[in-house]
Design a protein around this motif. Structure first.
Motif, short mmCIF file in Angstrom:
data_model
loop_
_atom_site.label_atom_id
_atom_site.label_comp_id
_atom_site.label_asym_id
_atom_site.label_seq_id
_atom_site.Cartn_x
_atom_site.Cartn_y
_atom_site.Cartn_z
N ILE A 104 -23.86 -14.30 -18.19
CA ILE A 104 -23.22 -13.71 -19.36
C ILE A 104 -21.71 -13.96 -19.33
CG2 ILE A 104 -22.66 -11.51 -20.49
CD1 ILE A 104 -25.51 -10.59 -19.82
N ALA A 105 -21.10 -13.93 -18.13
CA ALA A 105 -19.66 -14.21 -18.02
C ALA A 105 -19.37 -15.64 -18.46
CB ALA A 105 -19.19 -13.98 -16.59
N ILE A 106 -20.21 -16.58 -18.04
CA ILE A 106 -20.04 -17.97 -18.49
C ILE A 106 -20.24 -18.06 -20.00
CG2 ILE A 106 -21.00 -20.30 -18.32
CD1 ILE A 106 -21.62 -19.64 -15.37
N PHE A 107 -21.20 -17.34 -20.51
CA PHE A 107 -21.48 -17.29 -21.95
C PHE A 107 -20.26 -16.77 -22.71
CE2 PHE A 107 -23.13 -14.81 -25.57
CZ PHE A 107 -23.80 -15.81 -26.26
N ILE A 108 -19.68 -15.67 -22.25
CA ILE A 108 -18.52 -15.08 -22.93
C ILE A 108 -17.31 -16.01 -22.80
CG2 ILE A 108 -16.89 -13.15 -22.85
CD1 ILE A 108 -19.31 -11.36 -22.17
N PHE A 109 -17.13 -16.63 -21.63
CA PHE A 109 -16.05 -17.60 -21.47
C PHE A 109 -16.19 -18.74 -22.48
CE2 PHE A 109 -14.56 -21.61 -19.62
CZ PHE A 109 -13.21 -21.32 -19.51
N GLY A 110 -17.40 -19.25 -22.64
CA GLY A 110 -17.64 -20.31 -23.62
C GLY A 110 -17.37 -19.85 -25.04
N LEU A 111 -17.71 -18.62 -25.34
CA LEU A 111 -17.45 -18.08 -26.68
C LEU A 111 -15.96 -17.97 -26.93
CD1 LEU A 111 -18.80 -16.96 -29.22
CD2 LEU A 111 -18.71 -14.70 -28.15
N PHE A 112 -15.20 -17.45 -25.94
CA PHE A 112 -13.74 -17.37 -26.10
C PHE A 112 -13.12 -18.76 -26.21
CE2 PHE A 112 -13.88 -12.97 -24.23
CZ PHE A 112 -13.45 -12.35 -25.40
N TRP A 113 -13.61 -19.71 -25.41
CA TRP A 113 -13.09 -21.08 -25.48
C TRP A 113 -13.35 -21.67 -26.87
CZ3 TRP A 113 -15.78 -25.56 -26.49
CH2 TRP A 113 -15.03 -26.74 -26.39
N GLU A 114 -14.53 -21.40 -27.41
CA GLU A 114 -14.88 -21.91 -28.73
C GLU A 114 -13.95 -21.35 -29.80
OE1 GLU A 114 -18.64 -21.38 -31.75
OE2 GLU A 114 -18.99 -21.30 -29.60
N VAL A 115 -13.66 -20.07 -29.74
CA VAL A 115 -12.77 -19.46 -30.72
C VAL A 115 -11.34 -19.94 -30.51
CG1 VAL A 115 -11.78 -17.26 -31.46
CG2 VAL A 115 -14.23 -17.43 -31.05
N LYS A 116 -10.89 -20.04 -29.25
CA LYS A 116 -9.52 -20.46 -28.97
C LYS A 116 -9.29 -21.91 -29.39
CE LYS A 116 -6.02 -20.80 -25.46
NZ LYS A 116 -5.74 -20.93 -24.06
N SER A 117 -10.26 -22.77 -29.18
CA SER A 117 -10.09 -24.17 -29.54
C SER A 117 -10.35 -24.42 -31.03
CB SER A 117 -11.02 -25.04 -28.71
OG SER A 117 -12.36 -24.78 -29.04
N LYS A 118 -10.66 -23.36 -31.77
CA LYS A 118 -10.89 -23.42 -33.22
C LYS A 118 -11.99 -24.44 -33.56
CE LYS A 118 -6.19 -22.08 -34.13
NZ LYS A 118 -4.91 -22.42 -34.69
N ALA A 119 -13.05 -24.40 -32.77
CA ALA A 119 -14.14 -25.34 -32.96
C ALA A 119 -14.92 -25.08 -34.24
CB ALA A 119 -15.08 -25.29 -31.76
N LEU A 120 -14.91 -23.84 -34.71
CA LEU A 120 -15.70 -23.52 -35.90
C LEU A 120 -14.87 -23.48 -37.18
CD1 LEU A 120 -18.02 -20.77 -34.43
CD2 LEU A 120 -18.53 -23.17 -34.86
N GLU A 121 -13.60 -23.81 -37.10
CA GLU A 121 -12.77 -23.83 -38.31
C GLU A 121 -12.93 -25.16 -39.02
OE1 GLU A 121 -8.77 -22.65 -37.70
OE2 GLU A 121 -9.33 -20.80 -36.68
N TRP A 122 -13.03 -25.12 -40.33
CA TRP A 122 -13.29 -26.31 -41.13
C TRP A 122 -12.02 -26.91 -41.73
CZ3 TRP A 122 -18.01 -28.67 -41.75
CH2 TRP A 122 -19.08 -28.00 -41.18
N ASP A 123 -10.88 -26.32 -41.45
CA ASP A 123 -9.63 -26.82 -42.04
C ASP A 123 -9.12 -28.06 -41.35
OD1 ASP A 123 -9.75 -24.69 -43.74
OD2 ASP A 123 -8.51 -23.41 -42.47
#
Length: 123
Positions: A104-123
């Motif tokens: 779960i810690a690796i999962f949460i780290f990946g989630l934070f990395w995804e948000v920080k790297s703006k991987a889901l932003e379409w702009d």
């Protein structure tokens, strides 16, 4: 011998699927015909043009891959939650719990990395 049952089910599904594809192809009886009316402008006035190559944004594929990745991680958590009481009963509860907390810690780290790297932003 549960493997024999699995093999039987796989073969049955493959044969049934092939039969359905064959049946669908033979029931129609007609093949699609090119119709020039289909490509005439309709209401909006923009002519229909077929492109041989479609340009799909890489963000679309990234979003799909990330969805599959996080979905699979959640799928791994479900059987663990169902069988956790059995692990406690056999004395392996602490090890399994710590293992899942690391997961779960690796999962949460990946989630934070995804948000920080703006991987889901379409702009």
């Amino acid at each position: 011998m549960p493997l024999g049952g699995v093999i039987f089910i796989v073969i049955f599904i493959a044969l049934f699927g092939a039969f359905l594809v064959w049946l669908a192809a033979n029931i129609t009886g007609t093949k699609p015909v090119y119709n020039p009316v289909k490509y005439e402008p309709y209401e909006c006035g923009i002519p229909g043009i077929e492109k041989k190559e479609t340009k799909i944004s890489v963000k679309y594929y990234l979003t799909a891959i990330l969805f599959i990745l996080f979905d699979i991680e959640i799928i791994f958590m479900y059987p663990w939650a169902i069988s956790f009481r059995e692990f406690i009963a056999t004395g392996e509860g602490t090890f399994v719990f710590v293992s899942m907390m690391i997961f779960i810690a690796i999962f949460i780290f990946g989630l934070f990395w995804e948000v920080k790297s703006k991987a889901l932003e379409w702009d």
